[in-house]
Write an enzyme that holds these catalytic residues in place. Structure first.
Site, PDB file in Angstrom:
ATOM      1  N   CYS A  82       0.755  -1.126   0.056  1.00 23.67           N
ATOM      2  CA  CYS A  82       0.280  -0.134   0.091  1.00 23.67           C
ATOM      3  C   CYS A  82       0.824   1.323  -0.127  1.00 23.67           C
ATOM      4  O   CYS A  82       2.017   1.401   0.817  1.00 23.67           O
ATOM      5  CB  CYS A  82      -0.811  -0.134   1.314  1.00 23.67           C
ATOM      6  SG  CYS A  82      -1.970   1.347   1.487  1.00 23.67           S
ATOM      7  N   CYS A 340      -6.669  23.011  -1.371  1.00 22.06           N
ATOM      8  CA  CYS A 340      -5.963  21.643  -1.230  1.00 22.06           C
ATOM      9  C   CYS A 340      -4.777  21.512  -2.063  1.00 22.06           C
ATOM     10  O   CYS A 340      -4.371  20.309  -1.900  1.00 22.06           O
ATOM     11  CB  CYS A 340      -7.234  20.636  -1.387  1.00 22.06           C
ATOM     12  SG  CYS A 340      -7.719  20.410  -3.203  1.00 22.06           S
TER      13      CYS A 340
END
Length: 384
Positions: A82, A340
């Site tokens: 991951c 963001c």
């Protein structure tokens, strides 16, 4: 081809950068941190730049003083590991430092004088684990997980320690249901996606259906709402407010609670507008429209001409369409920008500065610990 070297800094995407003295090329390397010494192997990953390339860490010869063992067992360097929390390899203080560096670099690169512009330390997340209230996983019906670094492969997981309790329970329920024939992707697809958040029940889990956007860290979202509330309370002349990219009303609620005269809130998503309208906020007129549409500011000119305050919370692309922006926002006095993405924020902030706007307050916020992501809150005032 292999070479040895030291990771000197991080790229804007959060990858370690190491120079190969043998060929004079610098390489982006996942899973490394400034100060790491290692042996690296060049990998064949397309990059349209002859000065840079990609490499992978073969052996860590000497670890950075800021590196530590990640708490997650699914983060690693193998092909199916991951890559969702790549900065978990470093201590939290150095993560915050690097996030601030990302913002400073973007502002400096676009043209801001960083001697004159002070960027404070990043507002830390009170929780580094168990904070995330929404997530998306991929599944092929046999396994379920996130996406492995630089690939289209599913990185299977058995748990996720950054999820909050409700989201973690949803993940465990889905894992327990595998294998599932009805979750297998159709011909030509590698996987299905599943959007989840802590307001969802197990019975509501569905394939390939987007959930309404919400800020992913509840505690930090409340901090950002407080920041906006404080700025509005300190503004003696809010007047009419235009809110762009309002979503389902996360910041609209704060604006409506201020001493503004009215709020017109714009968003492209019809479902989000319906949710906002259902809140029955006083002084709020929620309107659906595509804010990236050509000539959008000309289309909205009658609604925005007398607005004195603007609140913006755009996606990563930022405003993108600035043509005519200041031709129609003729009465603006204050802009509150919630971003963001450091690069698009710097681009838009520079456009504001060239039109006579002063950046009077800036505050980076850590919304997603262990990732390169950094949120930026900013206030702009029109120079008299």
């Amino acid at each position: 081809m292999r070479f040895k070297g030291e990771v000197t800094h991080l790229s804007q995407k959060g990858l370690g950068i190491v120079r190969n003295d043998g060929n004079g090329i610098s390489y982006f390397v996942f899973g490394t941190w400034p100060g790491d010494w290692g042996e690296f192997e060049i990998i064949d990953r397309p990059l349209n730049n002859k000065k840079y390339g990609y490499a992978k860490l073969i052996q860590l010869i000497k670890a950075s003083d800021q590196r530590h063992q990640p708490e997650c067992v699914y983060l690693g360097m193998h092909d199916d590991a991951c890559s969702g929390c790549p900065w978990m390899i470093a201590d939290y203080e150095s993560q915050l430092e690097q996030k601030r560096n990302r913002l400073i670099y973007a502002m400096k690169r676009i043209g801001f004088d960083m001697v004159q512009l002070h960027v404070p330390t990043v507002q830390p997340s009170p929780d580094q684990f168990g904070y995330r209230n929404r997530f998306q996983v991929k599944t092929d019906g046999l396994k379920l997980g996130y996406v492995a670094e630089g690939s289209h492969r599913i990185a299977p997981i058995g748990d996720c320690i950054v999820l909050n309790g409700a989201c973690r329970s949803l993940l465990k329920a889905m894992l327990a249901s595998l294998p599932r024939e009805d979750w297998q992707p159709g011909a030509g697809f590698d996987w299905n996606f599943i959007d989840l958040d802590d307001e969802l029940s197990v019975e509501q889990i569905a394939l390939n259906q987007k959930r309404a956007f919400k800020q992913g860290n509840s505690a930090q979202n409340e901090w950002m709402r407080s920041w906006l509330r404080n700025r509005l309370n300190a503004n003696p002349r809010i007047g009419k407010v235009i809110e762009l990219f309002c979503g389902s009303g996360n910041f609209t609620e704060v604006i409506a609670d201020s001493h503004c005269s009215e709020v017109i809130a714009y968003e492209s998503g019809l479902d989000a507008i319906k949710q906002l309208r259902s809140k029955n906020l006083t002084k709020v007129d929620a309107r659906p429209i595509d804010l990236f549409k050509p000539y959008i500011w000309k289309i909205l000119k009658k609604s925005i001409a007398d607005a004195e305050t603007l609140v913006i919370d755009p996606p990563r692309a930022g405003l993108k369409n600035m043509k005519g922006f200041f031709d129609y926002f003729v009465s603006l006095r204050t802009i509150y920008y919630i971003s963001c993405d450091p690069e698009t924020f710097a681009r838009d902030a520079w456009s504001f500065a060239k039109k006579g706007w002063q950046l009077t307050d800036i505050q980076p916020v850590d919304l997603f610990p262990h990732t390169p992501h950094v949120e930026t809150l900013a206030e702009f005032k029109k120079v008299p």
